[in-house]
Every structure is written in C-alpha cells, then in structure tokens.
Design an enzyme around this catalytic site. Sequence first.
Site, PDB file in Angstrom:
ATOM      1  N   GLY A   1       0.429   2.535  -3.950  1.00 59.44           N
ATOM      2  CA  GLY A   1       1.299   3.065  -5.011  1.00 59.44           C
ATOM      3  C   GLY A   1       1.369   4.577  -4.995  1.00 59.44           C
ATOM      4  CB  CYS A   2      -1.259   7.163  -4.877  1.00 58.52           C
ATOM      5  SG  CYS A   2      -2.081   6.668  -6.420  1.00 58.52           S
ATOM      6  CB  THR A   3       1.100   6.111  -0.050  1.00 59.53           C
ATOM      7  OG1 THR A   3      -0.296   6.335   0.181  1.00 59.53           O
ATOM      8  CG2 THR A   3       1.891   6.473   1.198  1.00 59.53           C
TER       9      THR A   3
END
Length: 156
Positions: free
Chosen positions: A46-48
């Site tokens: 998700g952060c990527t």
Amino acid sequence: MTNRLVPGDTAPAFSLPDDTGATVALKDFKGQKVIVYFYSAAMTPGCTKQACDFTENLESLRAHGYEVLGISPDKPEKLAKFRDKESLGIRLLSDPDKAVMDKWSTFGEKQMYGKTVRGVIRSTFVVDEKGKIEVAQYNVKATGHVAKLRRDLGLD
C-alpha cells in the site's frame, strides 16, 4: 494522541532527516504549499502504491505550486533503498521515534483486519503558504488517494 488537526490549525513544526540524511524542516517551505503525508512502512504494497502515485503526479502537483513530503518511522537508509528501488521523486522523511506523528495525530489506535492496533494512521495534509492546515484527511486509502486528493484540490 493529541486532537486531530483540522483546516485552519497551524501545522505543527518539524525538522527531520530525509532519505539522503539531509535535514528538512516544514519552515523551509514557508510561502509555498506542501502536501505532507504519513505512511506506515517503506516497501509495503500500500505504501509503495501511494508513494508511486505521488511520484507519478509530482510534476503536475509542482506545476500547481505543491511540494510533497512523505513521513514514516523508517530510518533514512531504508528510505533511500525505497526511493532507489521504486524511482521515487518525492522527499521521504524519517520519524523513527514518532514524535512528529504524535504532534500531527497520525500515530495511535486504528483498525487493521478487524482488530484494534497501535500504528501509523495513513493520513494526508495540505499546508498552505502561511503554514496553516488547508486539508486534513485521516485514515485514507492507499489506492486512489492521490487522484481523490487532486479532485479535492480542484486540480483535475
């Protein structure tokens, strides 16, 4: 955790190391608009996705006067690997003791897979030229968030 920030609040000051080890302070951006977003961990799916979305939109955001800063508890070395691996163009800042996250109310209890846990609350803020919060969004979704933020700011 302190009270959540709302539009009109003064953005809490910070000074943090970035992915190159240089110190970045919010006051460095006085006179321009800054998107400050908080995420839990570099190199997670998700952060990527979110970091790549901000990078893909960076040129357009800058053309509209916005700079982008991503803040996580990761150490600068991990942030540098993340930046290089994903070819990120945004500035990534390190807040390992979560002091800035506490000031911005982005660390605390959250729901994850139906359980209450303590962690980074994925959040995005727009700070105006005078250092005031213009937009405060907590518990945002990683996927589609940048597109929604662009719509909210009237950039599409």
